[in-house]
Design an enzyme around this catalytic site. Structure first.
Site, PDB file in Angstrom:
ATOM      1  N   ALA A  82     -14.327  -5.267   0.901  1.00  0.00           N
ATOM      2  CA  ALA A  82     -14.507  -4.712  -0.451  1.00  0.00           C
ATOM      3  C   ALA A  82     -13.656  -3.470  -0.620  1.00  0.00           C
ATOM      4  O   ALA A  82     -13.703  -2.551   0.194  1.00  0.00           O
ATOM      5  CB  ALA A  82     -15.972  -4.373  -0.690  1.00  0.00           C
ATOM      6  N   THR A 125      -4.949  -1.695   6.004  1.00  0.00           N
ATOM      7  CA  THR A 125      -3.638  -2.122   5.497  1.00  0.00           C
ATOM      8  C   THR A 125      -2.508  -1.397   6.209  1.00  0.00           C
ATOM      9  O   THR A 125      -2.680  -0.250   6.652  1.00  0.00           O
ATOM     10  CB  THR A 125      -3.574  -1.831   3.978  1.00  0.00           C
ATOM     11  N   ASP A 126      -1.336  -2.041   6.245  1.00  0.00           N
ATOM     12  CA  ASP A 126      -0.159  -1.374   6.826  1.00  0.00           C
ATOM     13  C   ASP A 126       0.291  -0.189   5.975  1.00  0.00           C
ATOM     14  O   ASP A 126       1.078   0.639   6.435  1.00  0.00           O
ATOM     15  CB  ASP A 126       0.995  -2.381   7.021  1.00  0.00           C
ATOM     16  N   GLU A 127      -0.217  -0.117   4.723  1.00  0.00           N
ATOM     17  CA  GLU A 127       0.219   0.983   3.851  1.00  0.00           C
ATOM     18  C   GLU A 127      -0.228   2.345   4.369  1.00  0.00           C
ATOM     19  O   GLU A 127       0.295   3.376   3.931  1.00  0.00           O
ATOM     20  CB  GLU A 127      -0.294   0.773   2.420  1.00  0.00           C
ATOM     21  N   TYR A 153      -4.167   4.836  -3.437  1.00  0.00           N
ATOM     22  CA  TYR A 153      -4.763   3.680  -2.756  1.00  0.00           C
ATOM     23  C   TYR A 153      -4.632   3.817  -1.236  1.00  0.00           C
ATOM     24  O   TYR A 153      -5.636   3.756  -0.512  1.00  0.00           O
ATOM     25  CB  TYR A 153      -4.087   2.380  -3.222  1.00  0.00           C
ATOM     26  N   LYS A 157      -7.531   4.331   1.756  1.00  0.00           N
ATOM     27  CA  LYS A 157      -7.712   3.415   2.889  1.00  0.00           C
ATOM     28  C   LYS A 157      -7.564   4.189   4.207  1.00  0.00           C
ATOM     29  O   LYS A 157      -8.290   3.934   5.166  1.00  0.00           O
ATOM     30  CB  LYS A 157      -6.687   2.272   2.838  1.00  0.00           C
TER      31      LYS A 157
HETATM   32  P1  NAD Z   1      -9.113  -7.909  -4.151  1.00  0.00           P
HETATM   33  O1  NAD Z   1      -8.872  -6.777  -5.105  1.00  0.00           O
HETATM   34  O2  NAD Z   1      -8.595  -9.249  -4.486  1.00  0.00           O
HETATM   35  O3  NAD Z   1     -10.692  -8.070  -3.902  1.00  0.00           O
HETATM   36  C1  NAD Z   1     -11.534  -6.970  -3.717  1.00  0.00           C
HETATM   37  C2  NAD Z   1     -12.977  -7.466  -3.830  1.00  0.00           C
HETATM   38  O4  NAD Z   1     -13.840  -6.338  -3.582  1.00  0.00           O
HETATM   39  C3  NAD Z   1     -13.338  -7.985  -5.223  1.00  0.00           C
HETATM   40  O5  NAD Z   1     -14.091  -9.180  -5.105  1.00  0.00           O
HETATM   41  C4  NAD Z   1     -14.181  -6.881  -5.831  1.00  0.00           C
HETATM   42  O6  NAD Z   1     -15.165  -7.352  -6.756  1.00  0.00           O
HETATM   43  C5  NAD Z   1     -14.857  -6.301  -4.584  1.00  0.00           C
HETATM   44  N1  NAD Z   1     -15.273  -4.902  -4.766  1.00  0.00           N
HETATM   45  C6  NAD Z   1     -14.533  -3.890  -5.284  1.00  0.00           C
HETATM   46  N2  NAD Z   1     -15.272  -2.752  -5.332  1.00  0.00           N
HETATM   47  C7  NAD Z   1     -16.485  -3.060  -4.795  1.00  0.00           C
HETATM   48  C8  NAD Z   1     -17.660  -2.318  -4.559  1.00  0.00           C
HETATM   49  N3  NAD Z   1     -17.746  -1.015  -4.872  1.00  0.00           N
HETATM   50  N4  NAD Z   1     -18.716  -2.949  -3.995  1.00  0.00           N
HETATM   51  C9  NAD Z   1     -18.654  -4.277  -3.684  1.00  0.00           C
HETATM   52  N5  NAD Z   1     -17.566  -5.030  -3.906  1.00  0.00           N
HETATM   53  C10 NAD Z   1     -16.494  -4.429  -4.447  1.00  0.00           C
HETATM   54  O7  NAD Z   1      -8.552  -7.390  -2.761  1.00  0.00           O
HETATM   55  P2  NAD Z   1      -7.832  -8.200  -1.576  1.00  0.00           P
HETATM   56  O8  NAD Z   1      -6.395  -8.279  -1.874  1.00  0.00           O
HETATM   57  O9  NAD Z   1      -8.622  -9.423  -1.293  1.00  0.00           O
HETATM   58  O10 NAD Z   1      -8.017  -7.162  -0.383  1.00  0.00           O
HETATM   59  C11 NAD Z   1      -9.180  -7.199   0.438  1.00  0.00           C
HETATM   60  C12 NAD Z   1      -9.066  -6.104   1.488  1.00  0.00           C
HETATM   61  O11 NAD Z   1      -7.892  -6.308   2.274  1.00  0.00           O
HETATM   62  C13 NAD Z   1      -8.927  -4.703   0.918  1.00  0.00           C
HETATM   63  O12 NAD Z   1      -9.680  -3.833   1.708  1.00  0.00           O
HETATM   64  C14 NAD Z   1      -7.446  -4.378   1.026  1.00  0.00           C
HETATM   65  O13 NAD Z   1      -7.253  -3.000   1.188  1.00  0.00           O
HETATM   66  C15 NAD Z   1      -7.078  -5.145   2.287  1.00  0.00           C
HETATM   67  N6  NAD Z   1      -5.694  -5.619   2.391  1.00  0.00           N
HETATM   68  C16 NAD Z   1      -5.138  -6.350   1.386  1.00  0.00           C
HETATM   69  C17 NAD Z   1      -3.854  -6.855   1.544  1.00  0.00           C
HETATM   70  C18 NAD Z   1      -3.196  -7.690   0.462  1.00  0.00           C
HETATM   71  O14 NAD Z   1      -2.012  -7.997   0.571  1.00  0.00           O
HETATM   72  N7  NAD Z   1      -3.893  -8.096  -0.576  1.00  0.00           N
HETATM   73  C19 NAD Z   1      -3.137  -6.603   2.722  1.00  0.00           C
HETATM   74  C20 NAD Z   1      -3.740  -5.826   3.720  1.00  0.00           C
HETATM   75  C21 NAD Z   1      -5.028  -5.356   3.547  1.00  0.00           C
HETATM   76  O1  DAU Z   2       0.922  -4.022   2.463  1.00  0.00           O
HETATM   77  C1  DAU Z   2      -0.402  -4.357   2.204  1.00  0.00           C
HETATM   78  C2  DAU Z   2      -0.721  -4.075   0.755  1.00  0.00           C
HETATM   79  O2  DAU Z   2      -0.021  -5.042  -0.010  1.00  0.00           O
HETATM   80  C3  DAU Z   2      -2.210  -4.111   0.454  1.00  0.00           C
HETATM   81  O3  DAU Z   2      -2.828  -3.060   1.147  1.00  0.00           O
HETATM   82  C4  DAU Z   2      -2.452  -3.963  -1.053  1.00  0.00           C
HETATM   83  O4  DAU Z   2      -3.832  -4.125  -1.329  1.00  0.00           O
HETATM   84  C5  DAU Z   2      -1.680  -5.051  -1.770  1.00  0.00           C
HETATM   85  O5  DAU Z   2      -1.835  -4.900  -3.168  1.00  0.00           O
HETATM   86  C6  DAU Z   2      -0.199  -4.963  -1.412  1.00  0.00           C
HETATM   87  O6  DAU Z   2       0.409  -3.761  -1.923  1.00  0.00           O
HETATM   88  P1  DAU Z   2       1.859  -3.765  -2.604  1.00  0.00           P
HETATM   89  O7  DAU Z   2       1.976  -2.576  -3.479  1.00  0.00           O
HETATM   90  O8  DAU Z   2       2.922  -3.975  -1.597  1.00  0.00           O
HETATM   91  O9  DAU Z   2       1.731  -5.140  -3.462  1.00  0.00           O
HETATM   92  P2  DAU Z   2       2.136  -5.532  -4.967  1.00  0.00           P
HETATM   93  O10 DAU Z   2       1.943  -7.007  -5.081  1.00  0.00           O
HETATM   94  O11 DAU Z   2       1.483  -4.663  -5.970  1.00  0.00           O
HETATM   95  O12 DAU Z   2       3.698  -5.221  -4.983  1.00  0.00           O
HETATM   96  C7  DAU Z   2       4.578  -5.808  -4.040  1.00  0.00           C
HETATM   97  C8  DAU Z   2       5.982  -5.255  -4.324  1.00  0.00           C
HETATM   98  O13 DAU Z   2       6.437  -5.771  -5.576  1.00  0.00           O
HETATM   99  C9  DAU Z   2       6.041  -3.751  -4.435  1.00  0.00           C
HETATM  100  O14 DAU Z   2       7.251  -3.275  -3.880  1.00  0.00           O
HETATM  101  C10 DAU Z   2       6.022  -3.491  -5.935  1.00  0.00           C
HETATM  102  C11 DAU Z   2       6.748  -4.705  -6.499  1.00  0.00           C
HETATM  103  N1  DAU Z   2       6.303  -5.146  -7.844  1.00  0.00           N
HETATM  104  C12 DAU Z   2       4.974  -5.379  -8.053  1.00  0.00           C
HETATM  105  C13 DAU Z   2       4.506  -5.789  -9.277  1.00  0.00           C
HETATM  106  C14 DAU Z   2       3.040  -6.018  -9.516  1.00  0.00           C
HETATM  107  C15 DAU Z   2       7.225  -5.385  -8.854  1.00  0.00           C
HETATM  108  O15 DAU Z   2       8.449  -5.193  -8.656  1.00  0.00           O
HETATM  109  N2  DAU Z   2       6.757  -5.804 -10.062  1.00  0.00           N
HETATM  110  C16 DAU Z   2       5.451  -6.004 -10.344  1.00  0.00           C
HETATM  111  O16 DAU Z   2       5.107  -6.354 -11.508  1.00  0.00           O
END
Ligand code: NAD
Ligand code: DAU
Length: 339
Positions: A82, A125-127, A153, A157
């Site tokens: 979450a 996250t790697d961020e 963000y 994290k």
């Molecule tokens: P997402 O935004 O798709 O989903 C987040 C979920 O958390 C949603 O279902 C939302 O309703 C729930 N949530 C938000 N606030 C909440 C709260 N206060 N209580 C309970 N539930 C809550 O996110 P995601 O992309 O699935 O990412 C999941 C996890 O993985 C996150 O912790 C993110 O930091 C991490 N992560 C994501 C990526 C990526 O590329 N998406 C990569 C590395 C790590």
């Molecule tokens: O690296 C892990 C992270 O990856 C997670 O921790 C985050 O939750 C997840 O959202 C993601 O972060 P990014 O910022 O890398 O993802 P995003 O999809 O938002 O953007 C990917 C790249 O694309 C970034 O360099 C920004 C660019 N971008 C993104 C959007 C939405 C665009 O150029 N145009 C766009 O409209």
């Protein structure tokens, strides 16, 4: 065994629940999700009537409600997905990121201490490592790379990661942490790069590329991330951090061009827009530790995963069509209207 999964109605959490039901059908899954704009109960339709699955619509910051769930369900393991997860939204309004990502994590760990949970796994996250320069392809993030964040963000994290390690040292809480690179695959909310570009392409809308599109991300198919989290949760050492990534670095512009090509859309849809504030240049994970210690390697090549993902969005227009017709419209207008 009962595994409590938070954020299970979101992108990676839902894929993780499906992974657990398929690979460990003997384990019960309890999902706690607030159902924010990013959470979608319909995603969980395949498991909602499964007797081994239970859903609670609850905010992880609500201490009383969280403790009541722990009391009732007595989880053996807890995995925290979450979070508020979108960098652009954190730049627009950081506060909810501090609340959910930091306070929510602390509430869950307090519940784990109170109810004697066997493992708390934090999905990070790697961020948290910040970014790498484009002209140093020899550099990668290892688990020892210093925390050096760029956005509200990633800072939220990183704060949670520090709290997790502090709860381990101070209270001896059995924790583990994983830091993954960018995920892609089914059920990703269309505000993120890959689904946004697919959805816009399919509607013949402009494809908004930030800056010059030269930023590099290290893409991993979501199921490979789920497999890694499952391994760390069950077999990873307590108090350890594991980086997760598959050495698949790509420039944003190349991803967008590939999506145009796969969908037979013209590259003239690509529109260069104002860059993201504080935009990280390059992420690149060194996954040596998880490979060496837990024998993890990704199964899905990007060339296969991206085709499968595009196919999924083509076949599931109802899922994302509903999303892009609601609150997302005003978000899109705010974020991209005058960019
Ligand atoms: P997402 O935004 O798709 O989903 C987040 C979920 O958390 C949603 O279902 C939302 O309703 C729930 N949530 C938000 N606030 C909440 C709260 N206060 N209580 C309970 N539930 C809550 O996110 P995601 O992309 O699935 O990412 C999941 C996890 O993985 C996150 O912790 C993110 O930091 C991490 N992560 C994501 C990526 C990526 O590329 N998406 C990569 C590395 C790590
Ligand atoms: O690296 C892990 C992270 O990856 C997670 O921790 C985050 O939750 C997840 O959202 C993601 O972060 P990014 O910022 O890398 O993802 P995003 O999809 O938002 O953007 C990917 C790249 O694309 C970034 O360099 C920004 C660019 N971008 C993104 C959007 C939405 C665009 O150029 N145009 C766009 O409209």
């Amino acid at each position: 065994m009962t595994i409590l999964v938070t954020g299970g109605a979101g992108f990676i959490g839902s894929n993780f629940i499906f992974y657990e039901r398929a690979h460990h059908p003997e384990d019960r899954i309890v999902c706690v999700d607030k159902l924010t704009y990013a959470g979608n109960l319909s995603t969980l339709a395949p498991v909602l009537n499964d007797p081994m699955f239970r859903f609670y619509k609850t905010d992880i910051c609500d201490r009383k409600a969280v403790y009541a769930i722990f009391e009732e369900e007595k989880p053996d393991l807890v995995v925290n997905f979450a979070a508020e997860s979108h960098v652009d939204r954190s730049i627009e309004n950081p506060e909810i990121f501090l609340q959910t990502n930091i306070i929510g994590t602390a509430v869950l760990m307090d519940a784990c201490r109170t109810f004697g949970v066997g493992r708390f796994h934090q999905v990070s996250t790697d961020e948290v490592y910040g970014d790498l320069p484009l002209d140093r392809p020899d550099l990668f993030f290892t688990e020892e790379t210093p925390i050096h964040t760029s956005s509200p963000y990633s800072s939220s994290k990183a704060a949670a990661d520090l709290l997790v390690m502090a709860y381990h040292r101070t209270y001896d809480l059995p924790v583990s942490l994983s830091r993954c690179s960018n995920n892609y695959g089914p059920y990703q909310f269309p505000e993120k790069l890959i689904p946004l570009m697919i959805a816009n392409c399919l509607s013949d809308k402009p494809l908004p590329v930030y800056g010059q599109g030269l930023n590099v991300r290290d893409w991993l198919y979501v199921e490979d991330h789920c497999k890694a989290v499952d391994l760390v949760l069950r077999k990873g050492a307590v108090g350890q951090v594991y980086n997760i990534g598959g050495h698949n670095e790509m420039r944003n512009i190349d991803i967008v061009r590939l999506i145009c090509q796969e969908l037979h859309k013209p590259e003239s849809l690509i529109t260069y827009v104002t860059d993201r504030k504080g935009h990280d240049m390059r992420y690149a994970i060194d996954p040596t530790k998880i490979h060496r210690d837990l024998d993890w390697l990704p199964d899905t090549k990007f060339s296969d995963g991206i085709v499968r993902t595009i196919r999924w969005y083509l076949d599931n227009r109802d899922w994302w069509g509903e999303i892009v017709s609601g609150e997302y419209q005003s978000y899109y207008e705010r974020m991209y209207g005058n960019r």
